[in-house]
Scaffold this active site. Structure first.
Site, PDB file in Angstrom:
ATOM      1  N   GLN A  34       0.526  -1.339   0.039  1.00 27.47           N
ATOM      2  CA  GLN A  34       0.003   0.045  -0.044  1.00 27.47           C
ATOM      3  C   GLN A  34       0.728   1.182  -0.140  1.00 27.47           C
ATOM      4  O   GLN A  34       0.214   2.365  -0.097  1.00 27.47           O
ATOM      5  CB  GLN A  34      -0.950   0.013   1.181  1.00 27.47           C
ATOM      6  CG  GLN A  34      -0.242   0.228   2.703  1.00 27.47           C
ATOM      7  CD  GLN A  34      -1.277   0.077   3.933  1.00 27.47           C
ATOM      8  OE1 GLN A  34      -2.513   0.016   3.524  1.00 27.47           O
ATOM      9  NE2 GLN A  34      -0.895   0.026   4.733  1.00 27.47           N
ATOM     10  N   GLU A 174      15.777   1.756  23.777  1.00 29.14           N
ATOM     11  CA  GLU A 174      16.775   1.886  22.606  1.00 29.14           C
ATOM     12  C   GLU A 174      16.519   3.243  22.182  1.00 29.14           C
ATOM     13  O   GLU A 174      17.702   3.940  21.776  1.00 29.14           O
ATOM     14  CB  GLU A 174      16.353   0.883  21.645  1.00 29.14           C
ATOM     15  CG  GLU A 174      17.661   0.765  20.326  1.00 29.14           C
ATOM     16  CD  GLU A 174      17.333  -0.566  19.488  1.00 29.14           C
ATOM     17  OE1 GLU A 174      16.898  -0.241  18.305  1.00 29.14           O
ATOM     18  OE2 GLU A 174      17.559  -1.640  19.851  1.00 29.14           O
ATOM     19  N   GLY A 257       4.148  -0.763  22.943  1.00 24.60           N
ATOM     20  CA  GLY A 257       3.817  -1.860  22.348  1.00 24.60           C
ATOM     21  C   GLY A 257       3.266  -1.548  20.777  1.00 24.60           C
ATOM     22  O   GLY A 257       2.874  -0.626  20.269  1.00 24.60           O
ATOM     23  N   HIS A 432      42.445 -12.222  19.159  1.00 25.82           N
ATOM     24  CA  HIS A 432      42.973 -11.152  20.099  1.00 25.82           C
ATOM     25  C   HIS A 432      43.321  -9.702  19.470  1.00 25.82           C
ATOM     26  O   HIS A 432      44.122  -9.717  18.562  1.00 25.82           O
ATOM     27  CB  HIS A 432      43.939 -11.750  21.099  1.00 25.82           C
ATOM     28  CG  HIS A 432      44.408 -10.884  22.135  1.00 25.82           C
ATOM     29  ND1 HIS A 432      43.635 -10.652  23.295  1.00 25.82           N
ATOM     30  CD2 HIS A 432      45.332 -10.034  22.131  1.00 25.82           C
ATOM     31  CE1 HIS A 432      44.343  -9.978  23.847  1.00 25.82           C
ATOM     32  NE2 HIS A 432      45.359  -9.247  23.379  1.00 25.82           N
TER      33      HIS A 432
END
Length: 448
Positions: A34, A174, A257, A432
């Site tokens: 859409q 976040e 949500g 490392h």
């Protein structure tokens, strides 16, 4: 009525990948989307990739307007690439318009020009995703000129100086961490008394303390009463443990949500069932209650990750072209990551879940400050945890709060899904300096 053997509703991860695969098998596919700004789906346009681009830009000190411009350029390139990935296939037709079911296998598509095209599909695959839930029951929110969602936040060109986030879940955190790094003063209002209550208490406390140290304010256990919209700011009234107060904001983000995007699909005109959360009900093969109609991705109300949507494609593909053995019930362990300034990742069981389920385990822990690469990076925040089966030494779960944990978690996921004993990771030779080499030390000896 135009007839197609395959119709895909939505240009998301599962839908586009399935359409491409069907085309490689010589099958004709109609893809209905859409919005021409959503080619490729949620992840590349308004979620995973643009948000992580902004997270990295904030971390690197890029000014907010420049970061938004860079994000917009990136999503434009990705959208164009995804469009041509399908449009250039001779057996794929892309139709821009809103699809609404008029029968179990028939759709009315209203195009951007207003024309209505009726189409029928022998097989239909619904992949319409999810949308931000805006709690219209709270007065003043839905029509507020200061309202932002996780999508519209990434369309702003000016940094809000005072930003309030409604919701302290993973998306809210976040955003809070990212916008704090860009220079906004961020306040998080969350209804839960306990910060990230699903996480182990020691990990949640570590992340909370770090975000507070960064300057983010938290109000936990609050109830949002109303939003009062003034000329230049929103006033958010809330009740904090019996006391009613308010806070003003240049903008506020609703992060309470997401809801499966089914409300305008016309499912009432079909026998396709939805649950009380408006998610399409599917079985373990992602089949709906109507034969030859499947639903994939966020619209089913499951885990909302693009890699779950990709695995949904694999499940459907296995039914159409394989043995049909792959299902949602035998899906392997799935890792998750939250890209806060110091990222938090999980796979498998947490210690809290093991306790609740009565599962015995060996516990391994390592503070990130003990890792040489963390000193090199300059961020020694964090904690690594792992749970191990005391009988066969396979890994039950891991929580990694620390730099580059979103990469490390994939190694632990591979070990879990292949039933490798923890000693395999403990004794591996790693390059490392890396964060991964901390697995040598994490698995040295259990705490209990």
């Amino acid at each position: 009525m135009q007839h197609y053997p395959n119709i895909v509703i939505g240009f998301g991860k599962a839908g586009k990948t399935l359409a491409k695969f069907l085309a490689t098998q010589g099958q004709e596919v109609l893809v209905i989307e859409q919005s021409n700004q959503m080619y490729g789906g949620t992840c590349i346009n308004i979620a995973c990739l643009p948000s992580k681009r902004l997270v990295i830009a904030a971390h690197n000190g890029v000014p907010f307007p420049d970061a938004i411009a860079g994000k917009t350029e990136m999503t434009s390139q990705l959208r164009n690439k995804n469009y041509h990935m399908l449009a250039d296939e001779p057996t794929i037709t892309i139709l821009d318009g809103h699809a609404e079911f008029i029968a179990d296998h028939e759709l009315a598509v209203t195009t951007t020009s207003g024309e209505v095209i009726n189409v029928a599909g022998e097989r239909i695959f619904i992949n319409t995703g999810a949308i931000t839930r805006v709690p219209a029951e709270i007065p003043g929110i839905a029509d507020s000129p200061f309202l932002l969602t996780s999508t519209t936040l990434m369309e702003q060109t000016e940094l809000p100086q005072e930003l309030v986030i409604l919701g302290g879940g993973y998306i809210g955190l976040e955003i809070a961490s990212m916008m704090n790094q860009f220079g906004a003063h961020v306040t998080v209002l969350d209804r839960n008394d306990q910060f990230l209550r699903r996480e182990d208490d020691d990990v949640a406390q570590a992340l909370y303390d770090d975000l507070v140290a960064d300057g983010i304010d938290f109000k936990l256990g609050v109830t949002i009463n109303q939003v009062i919209n003034h000329a230049d700011q929103a006033e958010i009234e809330y009740t904090d443990h019996g006391t009613t107060t308010s806070i003003t904001a240049d903008k506020f983000v609703v992060a309470m949500g997401r809801t499966p995007n089914t409300m305008e699909l016309g499912l009432a005109n079909t026998n396709i069932q939805v649950n009380d959360r408006q998610a399409i009900v599917v079985n373990e093969h992602l089949q709906t209650s109507v034969d030859n109609v499947w639903a994939m991705g966020d619209v089913t109300g499951g885990l909302q990750f693009t890699y779950i949507s990709l695995d949904d494609f694999r499940i459907v593909k296995d039914q159409l072209f394989g043995a049909g053995a792959r299902t949602t019930t035998n899906r392997p362990a799935v890792p998750t990551s939250v890209f806060t300034q110091t990222p938090l990742t999980n796979v498998g069981l947490t210690e809290k879940e093991a306790h609740a389920q009565g599962i015995d385990y060996l516990l391994f822990k390592l503070p990130v400050m003990a890792i040489p690469k963390a000193k090199v990076i300059g961020n020694q925040r964090g904690l690594y945890k792992a749970l191990v089966n005391p009988t066969d030494h396979t890994i039950l779960g891991a929580t990694l709060y620390g730099e580059e944990s979103f990469e490390m978690i994939n190694l632990l996921t591979t070990a879990i899904n292949n039933h490798l004993p923890y000693e395999t990771l403990r004794d591996q030779i790693y390059t490392h300096p890396t964060m991964t080499e901390a697995l040598n030390d994490l698995f040295k000896a259990p705490l209990h």
